[in-house]
Motif scaffolding. Structure first.
Motif, PDB file in Angstrom:
ATOM      1  N   UNK A  27       5.189  31.764  31.906  1.00 58.57           N
ATOM      2  CA  UNK A  27       4.563  32.985  32.438  1.00 58.57           C
ATOM      3  C   UNK A  27       4.485  34.058  31.354  1.00 58.57           C
ATOM      4  N   UNK A  28       5.548  34.166  30.592  1.00 57.10           N
ATOM      5  CA  UNK A  28       5.557  35.196  29.549  1.00 57.10           C
ATOM      6  C   UNK A  28       4.478  34.942  28.511  1.00 57.10           C
ATOM      7  N   UNK A  29       4.222  33.673  28.264  1.00 52.99           N
ATOM      8  CA  UNK A  29       3.174  33.356  27.295  1.00 52.99           C
ATOM      9  C   UNK A  29       1.823  33.861  27.796  1.00 52.99           C
ATOM     10  N   UNK A  30       1.612  33.737  29.103  1.00 54.92           N
ATOM     11  CA  UNK A  30       0.365  34.250  29.666  1.00 54.92           C
ATOM     12  C   UNK A  30       0.255  35.757  29.442  1.00 54.92           C
ATOM     13  N   UNK A  31       1.357  36.451  29.684  1.00 56.41           N
ATOM     14  CA  UNK A  31       1.331  37.903  29.489  1.00 56.41           C
ATOM     15  C   UNK A  31       1.050  38.232  28.026  1.00 56.41           C
ATOM     16  N   UNK A  32       1.660  37.457  27.140  1.00 55.42           N
ATOM     17  CA  UNK A  32       1.440  37.699  25.710  1.00 55.42           C
ATOM     18  C   UNK A  32      -0.030  37.540  25.346  1.00 55.42           C
ATOM     19  N   UNK A  33      -0.662  36.541  25.931  1.00 60.18           N
ATOM     20  CA  UNK A  33      -2.086  36.327  25.652  1.00 60.18           C
ATOM     21  C   UNK A  33      -2.910  37.493  26.194  1.00 60.18           C
ATOM     22  N   UNK A  34      -2.525  37.982  27.367  1.00 55.34           N
ATOM     23  CA  UNK A  34      -3.238  39.131  27.940  1.00 55.34           C
ATOM     24  C   UNK A  34      -3.215  40.307  26.969  1.00 55.34           C
ATOM     25  N   UNK A  35      -2.085  40.478  26.329  1.00 59.19           N
ATOM     26  CA  UNK A  35      -1.908  41.615  25.404  1.00 59.19           C
ATOM     27  C   UNK A  35      -2.926  41.603  24.280  1.00 59.19           C
ATOM     28  N   UNK A  36      -3.374  40.413  23.900  1.00 58.61           N
ATOM     29  CA  UNK A  36      -4.289  40.314  22.771  1.00 58.61           C
ATOM     30  C   UNK A  36      -5.704  40.745  23.117  1.00 58.61           C
ATOM     31  N   UNK A  37      -5.964  40.899  24.405  1.00 56.59           N
ATOM     32  CA  UNK A  37      -7.282  41.401  24.833  1.00 56.59           C
ATOM     33  C   UNK A  37      -8.439  40.570  24.306  1.00 56.59           C
ATOM     34  N   UNK A  38      -8.223  39.276  24.264  1.00 65.47           N
ATOM     35  CA  UNK A  38      -9.284  38.387  23.795  1.00 65.47           C
ATOM     36  C   UNK A  38      -9.713  37.494  24.959  1.00 65.47           C
ATOM     37  N   UNK A  39     -10.947  37.713  25.446  1.00 71.18           N
ATOM     38  CA  UNK A  39     -11.408  37.017  26.648  1.00 71.18           C
ATOM     39  C   UNK A  39     -11.345  35.497  26.522  1.00 71.18           C
ATOM     40  N   UNK A  40     -11.899  34.992  25.424  1.00 72.87           N
ATOM     41  CA  UNK A  40     -11.938  33.542  25.262  1.00 72.87           C
ATOM     42  C   UNK A  40     -10.536  32.954  25.261  1.00 72.87           C
ATOM     43  N   UNK A  41      -9.632  33.669  24.625  1.00 70.32           N
ATOM     44  CA  UNK A  41      -8.251  33.201  24.541  1.00 70.32           C
ATOM     45  C   UNK A  41      -7.603  33.158  25.922  1.00 70.32           C
ATOM     46  N   UNK A  42      -7.858  34.191  26.702  1.00 72.08           N
ATOM     47  CA  UNK A  42      -7.292  34.249  28.050  1.00 72.08           C
ATOM     48  C   UNK A  42      -7.788  33.088  28.892  1.00 72.08           C
ATOM     49  N   UNK A  43      -9.079  32.869  28.827  1.00 71.93           N
ATOM     50  CA  UNK A  43      -9.642  31.748  29.590  1.00 71.93           C
ATOM     51  C   UNK A  43      -8.975  30.441  29.192  1.00 71.93           C
TER      52      UNK A  43
END
Lengths: 209, 209
Positions: free
Chosen positions: B168-184
């Motif tokens: 779960x924390x990894x997901x939050x970390x990805x959110x922090x990067x504000x990169x749409x493609x990465x989040x998807x």
DNA sequence: TTCTCGTCGAATGTCGACATTCGACAATCG
DNA sequence: CGATTGTCGAATGTCGACATTCGACGAGAA
């Protein structure tokens, strides 16, 4: 049966917001209200009707925003499905698709609305056929029904014959590149554009009432 | 009411493949068969039950492949929804999400299965809350119900407490990067992994019967 | 006149009973 | 002995009638 209501919706005898009286449909089809209710529930599940408890069923009426969102969702689903199955598109599949593009252009030129729409459906069905993700297929099918029925009347007037051909051919061209990310992006944009256009068109035609 | 069948499914009193007798449910709830049938139709629409005409309703039984596909689809939808709403996640939202991660870890350590699952749902609900694409929300809600109910029993035994927290924390970390493609991509992978795991787990538990 | 309240009609929600169809068991035939 | 067919029970599908609730209309008061 549900097919009957489908037809009524296609023929434009029923407009968004109209109330569906089960007590009218029942004698019309020579059935009791029970099977009618079941059919209506199914249509509600497909998103074609909306249900207000203790009041009745109404023909779904989508806001411009909902139209855009629905098309965007369709693009998302179809883009993913096609991208996943990208490998299984052989060259002769792509040629079949190009034939469909030309056929659509011909129908569009001759104002064969019904055949045009049917061929368009076939085009996208062909794209989807390679996917074997049942869940994806089910959702897409539902969305397809919903959008198809609600905007059946307008579809053929959104684009010129050339635009239709070019837009579809561009999709085939992207398929040829065998790049998953590109395919996803292309289909999303394809449906986003159509969604925007339908929403605008729809808003205008609502104004006149 | 539909809530009653939900509970029965959660408690494991009803297993995949079991037949649902409306003539048993009706007196059990003190109702006639008509409202029972409506509730069952709704559950069929949500994919929790399958319907064989002239035979009856059965608790849905998913093949490993269907499980994997359903989770993949969920990842697709949620990834897109979160990516689209990425801008609206403020720093304090992310901190709230991190709190939920830690809370999940605590529940997992103390074998608080029910609270763990509820917090997990809250986590993903929070992710989704920023989206305003109704169509997307509806599909995801359906998928969520379906998967949640079918695999309620197993959820807490799939990952260790640390794995849950880290994932779960990894997901939050990805959110922090504000990169749409990465989040998807991250959310797709998140659900793909879980799907694979559930499917394996499920196949094994089926063998023993 | 306009707002409120009460009444009334009509449509939905629910019910119990009947008709129809499926699946299982058993008897018969090869 | 195995397969096929006929019969029977039980569950779903359907029906018409009743109960309940919503929305509209109209009367009356401010």
């Amino acid at each position: 049966m549900v097919a009957h209501v489908y037809e009524r919706l296609q023929k434009g005898e029923l407009n968004p917001g109209d109330k569906i009286l089960e007590s009218l449909l029942a004698p019309e089809l020579g059935l009791s209200r029970a099977p009618i209710r079941e059919a209506l529930r199914q249509l509600v599940g497909d998103g074609l009707l909306s249900d207000k408890p203790q009041v009745g069923n109404f023909v779904a009426s989508l806001s411009p925003r909902e139209i855009i969102d629905a098309y965007a969702t369709r693009g998302l689903l179809e883009g993913f499905a096609v991208a996943e199955a990208l490998e299984s598109f052989a060259e002769n599949d792509l040629e079949d698709l190009e034939d469909l593009c030309l056929q659509m252009e011909r129908y569009a030129r001759r104002d064969k609305q019904k055949e045009l729409i049917e061929t368009g459906s076939e085009f996208h069905r062909f794209l989807f056929n390679k996917s074997d993700n049942i869940q994806l297929i089910e959702f897409t099918q539902r969305l397809s029904n919903k959008l198809h029925l609600l905007f059946y009347k307008h579809w053929s007037s959104l684009y010129t014959a050339e635009e239709i051909r070019d837009r579809q051919q561009e999709l085939v061209a992207v398929l040829r590149q065998k790049n998953q990310a590109l395919v996803e992006q292309a289909l999303r944009q394809h449906y986003n554009e159509t969604g925007q256009k339908v929403a605008r068109f729809y808003a205008e035609s609502e104004e006149g009432e």
